[in-house]
Scaffold this motif. Sequence first.
Motif, PDB file in Angstrom:
ATOM      1  N   ALA A  73       0.852  -1.189   0.000  1.00 54.39           N
ATOM      2  CA  ALA A  73       0.000   0.000   0.000  1.00 54.39           C
ATOM      3  C   ALA A  73       0.885   1.234   0.000  1.00 54.39           C
ATOM      4  CB  ALA A  73      -0.905   0.002   1.227  1.00 54.39           C
ATOM      5  N   GLY A  74       0.466   2.247  -0.727  1.00 58.42           N
ATOM      6  CA  GLY A  74       1.235   3.488  -0.752  1.00 58.42           C
ATOM      7  C   GLY A  74       0.642   4.473  -1.734  1.00 58.42           C
ATOM      8  N   GLU A  75       1.406   5.509  -1.977  1.00 56.79           N
ATOM      9  CA  GLU A  75       1.000   6.548  -2.929  1.00 56.79           C
ATOM     10  C   GLU A  75       1.878   6.423  -4.163  1.00 56.79           C
ATOM     11  OE1 GLU A  75       0.869  10.508  -1.089  1.00 56.79           O
ATOM     12  OE2 GLU A  75       0.966   9.426   0.818  1.00 56.79           O
ATOM     13  N   LEU A  76       1.282   6.597  -5.336  1.00 52.60           N
ATOM     14  CA  LEU A  76       2.049   6.592  -6.573  1.00 52.60           C
ATOM     15  C   LEU A  76       2.262   8.025  -7.041  1.00 52.60           C
ATOM     16  CD1 LEU A  76       0.532   3.590  -8.540  1.00 52.60           C
ATOM     17  CD2 LEU A  76       2.823   3.775  -7.548  1.00 52.60           C
ATOM     18  N   VAL A  77       3.495   8.307  -7.440  1.00 49.63           N
ATOM     19  CA  VAL A  77       3.887   9.632  -7.901  1.00 49.63           C
ATOM     20  C   VAL A  77       4.371   9.519  -9.344  1.00 49.63           C
ATOM     21  CG1 VAL A  77       5.471  11.568  -7.549  1.00 49.63           C
ATOM     22  CG2 VAL A  77       4.582  10.293  -5.569  1.00 49.63           C
ATOM     23  N   ARG A  78       3.779  10.306 -10.231  1.00 51.13           N
ATOM     24  CA  ARG A  78       4.190  10.301 -11.638  1.00 51.13           C
ATOM     25  C   ARG A  78       5.584  10.897 -11.767  1.00 51.13           C
ATOM     26  NH1 ARG A  78       0.302  13.273 -15.709  1.00 51.13           N
ATOM     27  NH2 ARG A  78      -0.847  11.311 -15.645  1.00 51.13           N
ATOM     28  N   ASP A  79       6.415  10.240 -12.567  1.00 50.04           N
ATOM     29  CA  ASP A  79       7.753  10.733 -12.874  1.00 50.04           C
ATOM     30  C   ASP A  79       7.810  10.937 -14.384  1.00 50.04           C
ATOM     31  OD1 ASP A  79      10.450  11.202 -13.323  1.00 50.04           O
ATOM     32  OD2 ASP A  79      11.129   9.649 -11.930  1.00 50.04           O
ATOM     33  N   ASP A  80       7.754  12.167 -14.831  1.00 47.80           N
ATOM     34  CA  ASP A  80       7.725  12.474 -16.258  1.00 47.80           C
ATOM     35  C   ASP A  80       9.116  12.556 -16.894  1.00 47.80           C
ATOM     36  OD1 ASP A  80       4.999  12.541 -16.948  1.00 47.80           O
ATOM     37  OD2 ASP A  80       4.774  14.524 -16.056  1.00 47.80           O
ATOM     38  N   ARG A  81      10.154  12.295 -16.123  1.00 53.31           N
ATOM     39  CA  ARG A  81      11.501  12.380 -16.684  1.00 53.31           C
ATOM     40  C   ARG A  81      11.726  11.291 -17.741  1.00 53.31           C
ATOM     41  NH1 ARG A  81      15.519  11.566 -12.313  1.00 53.31           N
ATOM     42  NH2 ARG A  81      13.919  10.085 -11.651  1.00 53.31           N
ATOM     43  N   ARG A  82      12.352  11.668 -18.806  1.00 58.69           N
ATOM     44  CA  ARG A  82      12.653  10.722 -19.886  1.00 58.69           C
ATOM     45  C   ARG A  82      13.525   9.573 -19.377  1.00 58.69           C
ATOM     46  NH1 ARG A  82      15.942   9.300 -24.112  1.00 58.69           N
ATOM     47  NH2 ARG A  82      14.814   8.942 -26.070  1.00 58.69           N
ATOM     48  N   GLU A  83      14.476   9.876 -18.505  1.00 54.88           N
ATOM     49  CA  GLU A  83      15.386   8.852 -17.988  1.00 54.88           C
ATOM     50  C   GLU A  83      14.631   7.731 -17.273  1.00 54.88           C
ATOM     51  OE1 GLU A  83      17.257  12.809 -18.302  1.00 54.88           O
ATOM     52  OE2 GLU A  83      15.569  12.124 -17.117  1.00 54.88           O
ATOM     53  N   ALA A  84      13.622   8.092 -16.524  1.00 57.91           N
ATOM     54  CA  ALA A  84      12.830   7.083 -15.804  1.00 57.91           C
ATOM     55  C   ALA A  84      12.059   6.212 -16.792  1.00 57.91           C
ATOM     56  CB  ALA A  84      11.875   7.765 -14.829  1.00 57.91           C
ATOM     57  N   LYS A  85      11.499   6.825 -17.825  1.00 59.61           N
ATOM     58  CA  LYS A  85      10.764   6.062 -18.839  1.00 59.61           C
ATOM     59  C   LYS A  85      11.698   5.127 -19.602  1.00 59.61           C
ATOM     60  CE  LYS A  85       7.452   9.811 -19.492  1.00 59.61           C
ATOM     61  NZ  LYS A  85       6.919  10.788 -20.460  1.00 59.61           N
ATOM     62  N   VAL A  86      12.856   5.639 -19.996  1.00 61.35           N
ATOM     63  CA  VAL A  86      13.834   4.821 -20.724  1.00 61.35           C
ATOM     64  C   VAL A  86      14.239   3.616 -19.883  1.00 61.35           C
ATOM     65  CG1 VAL A  86      16.219   4.768 -21.595  1.00 61.35           C
ATOM     66  CG2 VAL A  86      14.698   6.659 -22.218  1.00 61.35           C
ATOM     67  N   SER A  87      14.506   3.836 -18.615  1.00 63.12           N
ATOM     68  CA  SER A  87      14.913   2.750 -17.732  1.00 63.12           C
ATOM     69  C   SER A  87      13.843   1.655 -17.663  1.00 63.12           C
ATOM     70  CB  SER A  87      15.217   3.295 -16.330  1.00 63.12           C
ATOM     71  OG  SER A  87      15.683   2.263 -15.497  1.00 63.12           O
ATOM     72  N   MET A  88      12.585   2.057 -17.530  1.00 62.92           N
ATOM     73  CA  MET A  88      11.496   1.083 -17.484  1.00 62.92           C
ATOM     74  C   MET A  88      11.398   0.325 -18.808  1.00 62.92           C
ATOM     75  SD  MET A  88       8.952  -0.404 -15.896  1.00 62.92           S
ATOM     76  CE  MET A  88       8.388   0.563 -14.500  1.00 62.92           C
ATOM     77  N   LEU A  89      11.450   1.033 -19.908  1.00 62.51           N
ATOM     78  CA  LEU A  89      11.309   0.388 -21.211  1.00 62.51           C
ATOM     79  C   LEU A  89      12.492  -0.530 -21.527  1.00 62.51           C
ATOM     80  CD1 LEU A  89       9.806   3.375 -23.229  1.00 62.51           C
ATOM     81  CD2 LEU A  89       8.609   1.321 -22.413  1.00 62.51           C
ATOM     82  N   GLU A  90      13.657  -0.208 -21.019  1.00 63.36           N
ATOM     83  CA  GLU A  90      14.807  -1.104 -21.189  1.00 63.36           C
ATOM     84  C   GLU A  90      14.615  -2.384 -20.370  1.00 63.36           C
ATOM     85  OE1 GLU A  90      17.417  -0.924 -23.332  1.00 63.36           O
ATOM     86  OE2 GLU A  90      16.334   0.790 -24.150  1.00 63.36           O
ATOM     87  N   ALA A  91      13.990  -2.245 -19.206  1.00 59.75           N
ATOM     88  CA  ALA A  91      13.734  -3.417 -18.358  1.00 59.75           C
ATOM     89  C   ALA A  91      12.629  -4.304 -18.939  1.00 59.75           C
ATOM     90  CB  ALA A  91      13.364  -2.973 -16.941  1.00 59.75           C
ATOM     91  N   TYR A  92      11.730  -3.698 -19.709  1.00 59.72           N
ATOM     92  CA  TYR A  92      10.600  -4.409 -20.328  1.00 59.72           C
ATOM     93  C   TYR A  92      10.558  -4.076 -21.820  1.00 59.72           C
ATOM     94  CZ  TYR A  92       9.012  -5.517 -15.650  1.00 59.72           C
ATOM     95  OH  TYR A  92       8.932  -6.000 -14.365  1.00 59.72           O
ATOM     96  N   PRO A  93      11.479  -4.623 -22.606  1.00 61.25           N
ATOM     97  CA  PRO A  93      11.578  -4.250 -24.022  1.00 61.25           C
ATOM     98  C   PRO A  93      10.319  -4.542 -24.843  1.00 61.25           C
ATOM     99  CG  PRO A  93      13.161  -5.982 -23.472  1.00 61.25           C
ATOM    100  CD  PRO A  93      12.528  -5.540 -22.199  1.00 61.25           C
ATOM    101  N   ASP A  94       9.510  -5.506 -24.428  1.00 70.83           N
ATOM    102  CA  ASP A  94       8.270  -5.794 -25.162  1.00 70.83           C
ATOM    103  C   ASP A  94       7.318  -4.596 -25.156  1.00 70.83           C
ATOM    104  OD1 ASP A  94       9.243  -8.298 -25.676  1.00 70.83           O
ATOM    105  OD2 ASP A  94       7.942  -9.335 -24.254  1.00 70.83           O
ATOM    106  N   LEU A  95       7.434  -3.738 -24.155  1.00 76.32           N
ATOM    107  CA  LEU A  95       6.568  -2.552 -24.081  1.00 76.32           C
ATOM    108  C   LEU A  95       6.855  -1.553 -25.194  1.00 76.32           C
ATOM    109  CD1 LEU A  95       6.549  -1.775 -20.251  1.00 76.32           C
ATOM    110  CD2 LEU A  95       4.702  -2.759 -21.624  1.00 76.32           C
ATOM    111  N   LYS A  96       8.038  -1.647 -25.783  1.00 77.23           N
ATOM    112  CA  LYS A  96       8.413  -0.683 -26.827  1.00 77.23           C
ATOM    113  C   LYS A  96       7.512  -0.784 -28.056  1.00 77.23           C
ATOM    114  CE  LYS A  96      13.231  -0.445 -25.395  1.00 77.23           C
ATOM    115  NZ  LYS A  96      14.629  -0.697 -25.789  1.00 77.23           N
ATOM    116  N   ALA A  97       6.777  -1.872 -28.180  1.00 75.90           N
ATOM    117  CA  ALA A  97       5.835  -1.996 -29.291  1.00 75.90           C
ATOM    118  C   ALA A  97       4.626  -1.077 -29.087  1.00 75.90           C
ATOM    119  CB  ALA A  97       5.367  -3.444 -29.427  1.00 75.90           C
ATOM    120  N   MET A  98       4.371  -0.683 -27.825  1.00 74.81           N
ATOM    121  CA  MET A  98       3.203   0.151 -27.511  1.00 74.81           C
ATOM    122  C   MET A  98       3.567   1.519 -26.956  1.00 74.81           C
ATOM    123  SD  MET A  98       0.788  -2.681 -25.643  1.00 74.81           S
ATOM    124  CE  MET A  98       2.031  -3.080 -24.422  1.00 74.81           C
TER     125      MET A  98
END
Length: 130
Positions: A73-98
């Motif tokens: 349980a907790g609060e979610l905070v949006r992180d709009d930084r490109r670096e954070a998005k790139v890191s996630m997409l590198e960890a889950y490359p299948d997401l790059k299709a969407m």
Amino acid sequence: MNEIYEFIKKCGTYYLATVEDGQPRVRPFGTIHIFEDRLYIQTGKKKEVSKQIQKNPRVELCCMNGGEWLRLAGELVRDDRREAKVSMLEAYPDLKAMYSADDDNTEVLYFKNATATISSFTAAPKVIKF
């Protein structure tokens, strides 16, 4: 937090609960990632879940592995930084299709004021705050 990450990662699928107009909403998720010592998830800004989180950032996720289950349980905070998005997409490359780090839809969010509880039928619950 690493123990929580490993537990959720091992489960593969977890279920995220949000609230919409007082009604609980639950759906399966699969992304969990650590970036800059924070625990992140990913979704799309166009999805209802994103709108629900922005309106009320307090969420809970649940997953089960063998005879143990975890509730976070907790609060979610949006992180709009490109670096954070790139890191996630590198960890889950299948997401790059969407999704793309440069589109207006990709959303990564990190947990703050989080409390994780690992439970089983045979042991006392273990509580971890981060």
